[in-house]
Design a protein around this motif. Structure first.
Motif, mmCIF file in Angstrom:
data_model
loop_
_atom_site.group_PDB
_atom_site.id
_atom_site.type_symbol
_atom_site.label_atom_id
_atom_site.label_comp_id
_atom_site.label_asym_id
_atom_site.label_seq_id
_atom_site.Cartn_x
_atom_site.Cartn_y
_atom_site.Cartn_z
ATOM 1 N N THR A 1 39.205 39.356 41.266
ATOM 2 C CA THR A 1 39.219 40.601 42.033
ATOM 3 C C THR A 1 38.055 41.490 41.604
ATOM 4 O O THR A 1 37.580 41.414 40.466
ATOM 5 C CB THR A 1 40.531 41.375 41.851
ATOM 6 N N ILE A 2 37.624 42.333 42.536
ATOM 7 C CA ILE A 2 36.573 43.310 42.258
ATOM 8 C C ILE A 2 37.021 44.643 42.836
ATOM 9 O O ILE A 2 37.477 44.711 43.984
ATOM 10 C CB ILE A 2 35.230 42.891 42.896
ATOM 11 N N LYS A 3 36.915 45.699 42.041
ATOM 12 C CA LYS A 3 37.264 47.042 42.495
ATOM 13 C C LYS A 3 36.030 47.929 42.368
ATOM 14 O O LYS A 3 35.382 47.949 41.326
ATOM 15 C CB LYS A 3 38.410 47.615 41.656
ATOM 16 N N VAL A 4 35.720 48.660 43.435
ATOM 17 C CA VAL A 4 34.562 49.535 43.401
ATOM 18 C C VAL A 4 34.914 50.879 44.036
ATOM 19 O O VAL A 4 35.539 50.926 45.101
ATOM 20 C CB VAL A 4 33.343 48.877 44.108
ATOM 21 N N THR B 1 38.735 38.812 45.943
ATOM 22 C CA THR B 1 39.240 39.898 46.772
ATOM 23 C C THR B 1 38.586 41.197 46.306
ATOM 24 O O THR B 1 38.763 41.612 45.155
ATOM 25 C CB THR B 1 40.773 40.018 46.666
ATOM 26 N N VAL B 2 37.850 41.825 47.192
ATOM 27 C CA VAL B 2 37.098 43.041 46.854
ATOM 28 C C VAL B 2 37.753 44.247 47.532
ATOM 29 O O VAL B 2 37.967 44.246 48.746
ATOM 30 C CB VAL B 2 35.627 42.924 47.285
ATOM 31 N N THR B 3 38.040 45.264 46.730
ATOM 32 C CA THR B 3 38.648 46.491 47.238
ATOM 33 C C THR B 3 37.709 47.661 46.997
ATOM 34 O O THR B 3 37.259 47.881 45.867
ATOM 35 C CB THR B 3 39.996 46.773 46.545
ATOM 36 N N ALA B 4 37.388 48.393 48.064
ATOM 37 C CA ALA B 4 36.565 49.597 47.950
ATOM 38 C C ALA B 4 37.468 50.817 48.136
ATOM 39 O O ALA B 4 38.315 50.837 49.032
ATOM 40 C CB ALA B 4 35.450 49.590 48.989
#
Length: 334
Positions: free
Chosen positions: A138-141, A192-195
């Protein structure tokens, strides 16, 4: 006396003879305390691990996309020695694993830690760097406040030979989390990337009896508060008095933490009707509470558990302090 001395000397002689005899023969077994107990080589396919004999550890960086739950290492050890888990055995290296090498009458434990060669070196959205969590893919930005979530530009830095889709430099709709697929010569993995709009990331609160964080006198509570504010940029302090007086807007916080260590009995203000009602409404609206040490007593008054079924402090209870009565009510001791 003369007879006693002779008997005594005879007894000593017999003991010494027995000792030397045992040392020499040892029932036919010789102790080997100098056998080598270091791993000579540790590898997975073509990847070799780094062996640190001084610290009894092995570190190995596996290729991107490796299934860490099924890793089969090849281990070279001294002649005559054995190792557990054995060479060629499939092991789960998601977390560090201990291997025991036995040689003769001595053994040595090695801790094997595996990491993954990253394919995504950096991920940016609207110029802000994201946090990449490889184990969960996962990636959170956090993007600047007021960003159009349907048009977020991304820039991704990849390792040599890796590709990503959607591609770096494109504009992506982040109304909902987006899946990015990273492909290398050996694997294809989805992230899964969440902005999140900076203003949408709700702050968290540290609750206390003192009027402000700087007025906390209990050293344990102060240490907790210092850690909290050092790690949460959007952390705020809220006093119980502010809740009682109606000056605290609890709805703005995603989590409220109370670390009460000063007294085993919670202060009277914790049971004030306005305070209790406010916290119950906060929870009912989806708010979260973290209650540590003696603050755990609060769950009774807040209705988190049935009345008088909350944690207590029972001295002289059984080890573990867990019990269950005939009506299926349960409890535990702190």
């Amino acid at each position: 006396m003369k007879r006693i001395s002779i008997v005594y000397i005879s007894f000593i002689a017999a003991v010494l003879l027995s000792v030397f005899s045992c040392k020499k023969e040892n029932n036919g077994m010789a102790l080997n305390l100098t056998a080598p107990v270091d791993i000579i080589d540790f590898s997975v396919d073509a990847t070799k691990g780094t062996i640190d004999t001084a610290n009894s550890s092995v570190s190995i960086q596996l290729p991107f996309g490796t299934d860490f739950t099924k890793v089969t290492p090849t281990i070279t050890i001294p002649s005559g020695a054995s190792i557990t888990p054995a060479s060629g055995t499939s092991v789960n290296l998601t977390n560090p694993v201990q291997f025991r090498l036995i040689n003769g009458n001595v053994y040595k434990n090695f801790t094997v830690t595996a990491t993954e060669t990253p394919a995504i070196l950096a991920f940016k959205a609207q110029g802000n760097s994201g946090v990449i969590d490889e184990p969960t893919r996962t990636i959170k930005v956090i993007v600047p406040p007021g960003s159009d979530m349907t048009k977020i530009s991304v820039v991704v830095t990849l390792a040599t030979g890796a590709a990503i889709s959607p591609a770096s430099g494109t504009v992506v709709d982040f109304t909902n989390p987006v899946q990015f697929t990273v492909t290398t010569a050996t694997a294809s993995v989805k992230y899964t990337v969440t902005a999140i709009d900076e203003n949408a990331d709700k702050p968290v609160a540290f609750l206390g009896l003192a009027a402000s964080k700087n007025e906390i006198s209990n050293q344990d509570e102060l240490a907790a508060a210092n850690w909290f504010f050092a790690n949460y940029a959007k952390g705020e302090y809220v006093s119980l008095d502010a809740i009682k007086n109606g000056t605290a807007n609890l709805a703005k916080y995603s989590v409220i933490w109370w670390h009460e260590d000063a007294t085993q009995t919670l202060p009277d203000i914790a049971y004030d009707n306005t305070v209790v009602t406010s916290l119950k409404a906060y929870r009912a609206a989806g708010g979260n509470l973290l209650l540590t040490t003696f603050a755990a007593r609060w769950i009774d008054a807040l209705g988190v558990v049935p009345a008088f079924k909350g944690p207590n402090n029972v001295f002289g209870d059984n080890i573990g302090g867990q019990r269950q009565d005939g009506t299926n009510n349960w409890g535990f001791s702190i």
